[in-house]
Every structure is written in C-alpha cells, then in structure tokens.
Enzyme design. Structure first.
Site, short mmCIF file in Angstrom:
data_model
loop_
_atom_site.label_atom_id
_atom_site.label_comp_id
_atom_site.label_asym_id
_atom_site.label_seq_id
_atom_site.Cartn_x
_atom_site.Cartn_y
_atom_site.Cartn_z
N CYS A 130 0.82 -1.22 0.00
CA CYS A 130 0.00 0.00 0.00
C CYS A 130 0.85 1.27 0.00
O CYS A 130 0.56 2.23 -0.73
CB CYS A 130 -0.96 0.01 1.19
SG CYS A 130 -0.19 -0.41 2.76
N HIS A 243 -2.91 6.51 4.47
CA HIS A 243 -1.45 6.59 4.66
C HIS A 243 -0.94 7.93 4.13
O HIS A 243 -1.39 8.40 3.08
CB HIS A 243 -0.75 5.48 3.88
CG HIS A 243 -0.89 4.11 4.47
ND1 HIS A 243 -1.56 3.85 5.63
CD2 HIS A 243 -0.42 2.90 4.03
CE1 HIS A 243 -1.51 2.53 5.89
NE2 HIS A 243 -0.81 1.96 4.93
#
Length: 340
Positions: A130, A243
């Site tokens: 990710c 994130h």
C-alpha cells in the site's frame, strides 16, 4: 458480455472494499462468487444492492471463472493461487507472496500497465504494498521528465494497514486512556498505538531496516526503474484509514516546483491540493473513500542539486489495495481478455 469474478477473502477489510469498488466503478460482472475461510462461511457481504453469501475457499472450483481478486494473506495465497491459476482463472493477488517473482508482473496501472502481458507465465498478477502504490503514482510522471536518482521517504501509516485487529486495538486503547481502570496492553502492535507513533512495521531484517521498508525499495525498483535508489522509514500512526508520506526526491536533471506541480496536475490518478496557507493541503482523514492520490507541499529542496519535497496522501484500503486490484482487473479485461 461480462466477466465471471471471484473475490477471495471477501469478509476482510480489503475484500469488502474490493466488492464496493467493483460496484462503484460498474465493472462488467456477469457472475460473482465471494469466498472465505470455513470459520467465516455463510457470512453475508454486500455487492452494490445485492447481498451475497460466502462460499468455502477450500472446496471452490475456479474452472470457468475469468479472474480472482485475492485478499487472503500470503500463507493462504501460497495454497490457493496456484489452484486457481491452473484452472485458467487469472489471480490478482494483494499479498506480498508473488511481488518479487520475476515471472509475475507487479502492477500499478497508472505507472506500468504495459507489464500486464507478463501475466501469462503463471496466470498471476501481483498488487504492490500500500505504501509503495501511492508513492510510485507520484514518482512516475516526475521520473519521465527529469529522471529520479534517489528517494528518501518517511511514511505515516494508518492502523487499517494491519487489518481489523489493528483498528480495534487503536479504538480500544484510545477509550482506555480516558478510563484508568480499563487497561488495554499492546497485542497487534509492539507498543501502545493510541496517542503514539511506532517506527516499526513488519519484521526486522539483518541490515536494521524493516520488511515494510525493504518492500518499498524493492517494489519501486521493479515498478518504476531499477536504477532509482530508495531509502525508507516506515512508521505506524494512530490514524484509522489513510497513509501519508513525506517524500524527498533527487533528480538527474533540473526540475522546478512549478513545473513539477503542473506535471502532477496532469498525471493520472493524482489530485494536487497545494496552497501555501492554513489548511491548503490534504490529510489522511480527508482522503478516506476517495480514489485519488493527493499531493501537497510541493517545494524545492535547497540542500541538494535538483531536489524536491512533497507530501503524498491516499486511502490505503483503496489505492493501496482494493482500488489498485480492481484497476488491474480493468486493464486485464481491456487489453487481454476483452469481454466486457
């Protein structure tokens, strides 16, 4: 005519998000099967306006199915991906198992969609980590213009990257801070995550880096360019989803911040929100549920020749996992299978 699609690991965070995104993007599905382990058998999941019951991954016959999106972790993938691939079903795998296999393409569609042709060697395509996925979306258009020599990245990774257990631990510990009689020691993470940051994601390696940091290095080289030097520090922060990354880039050729901003504005999958004023940037809370990778704080680094800094934020359950897998499925359909 549409596709026969399997989602394996349909009851987890990423599996559910895959189903949401398949429906949102109106992926041409003729038939869909949702698979889970025996302990989750019969659990109902949503797909658009439909409710589907999970089937047993262990006994499922992949024959006749076009593609399978896997979100079941490396151990289970090692067992079931070859079974699906051998049955003629193309596996798009979200685990780390096949990412570094030279016979398996590692794909971020905005960056290296042409690599899709390599799927036929094993009938498997890998989805990147990710934190890597959102970074390479930003790096690629800048690399095409000025050639990147070196990247220094520090990540601020949400607890959803550690699955439901990570999210539950942050929630429980946060509540416990306000209730002194309710002690919630660290279980999923190595230290308290509530009101804290932890510079440790995945296992430690011999050189002192963690596996997460190593993944960012190896995957960036495989997806963008093996010549790029990358060093990473990956940090878990008390954020539920989304994130963030502070990225420092050194280029071979001069590239000023204004041109970089223009290049990124035109690049696929990117939204530039970069105003030099209070709130003129994007934070993880604001990116949740969005398809884009957001870029802010673009500025020159005066300490090196041809240097830039930028801030990169994305929904890790989407671009970092489920969305990227669905985008790979779209490329596979359009360029290879050509049914939908």
């Amino acid at each position: 005519m549409g596709y026969k699609v399997v989602v394996a690991g349909a009851t987890g965070n990423v599996g559910r998000e895959m189903l949401n995104i398949l429906a949102e993007r109106e992926f041409p599905v003729d038939e869909i099967a949702v698979l889970a382990s025996r302990r989750s058998l019969g659990t109902e999941v949503s797909f658009g306006d439909k409710t589907l019951k999970t089937q047993d991954l262990d006994t499922f016959d992949f024959t006749g199915w076009d593609m399978a999106l896997f979100a079941i972790g490396s151990d289970a993938t090692k067992k079931y991906a070859p079974v699906a691939a051998k049955a003629g079903c193309v596996v798009i795998d979200n685990s780390s198992l096949y990412r570094y296999d030279p016979d398996v393409p590692l794909i971020v569609p905005e960056v290296n969609a042409d690599a899709i042709t390599g799927y036929s060697k094993k009938n498997i395509i890998a989805n990147p980590n990710c934190s890597t996925a959102q970074m390479v979306v930003a790096l690629k258009p800048l690399h095409d213009r000025a050639r990147i020599k070196r990247v220094v990245v520090s990540t601020y990774q949400s607890v959803s990257g550690a699955g439901k257990e990570g999210m539950d631990e942050l929630w429980d510990q946060t509540k416990a801070v306000y209730n002194p009689t309710d002690d919630k020691p660290a279980k999923k993470f190595t230290k308290q995550i509530a009101f804290n940051v932890i510079p440790h994601i995945d296992v430690f390696m011999e050189d002192g880096s963690t596996k997460e940091e190593w993944k960012m290095v190896a995957e960036t080289k495989k997806i963008v360019d093996p010549k790029i030097k990358v060093t990473a520090t990956c940090v878990r922060v008390p954020v539920f989803v989304g994130h963030a990354e502070a990225i420092n880039i050194e280029f071979e050729d001069p590239l000023d911040e204004d041109e970089a901003r223009d290049i990124l504005r035109e690049a696929p999958g990117i939204m530039v929100i970069d105003k030099r004023e209070d709130g003129g940037y994007v934070t993880p809370v604001e990116c949740v549920g969005d398809f884009a990778t957001f870029i802010s704080r673009i500025r020159q680094d005066s300490t090196i020749e041809n240097g830039l800094n930028l801030w990169c934020v994305s929904d890790n359950l989407r671009k970092g996992a489920a969305l990227n897998a669905v985008q790979i499925a779209e490329v596979l359909g359009q360029r290879v299978l050509k049914k939908g």
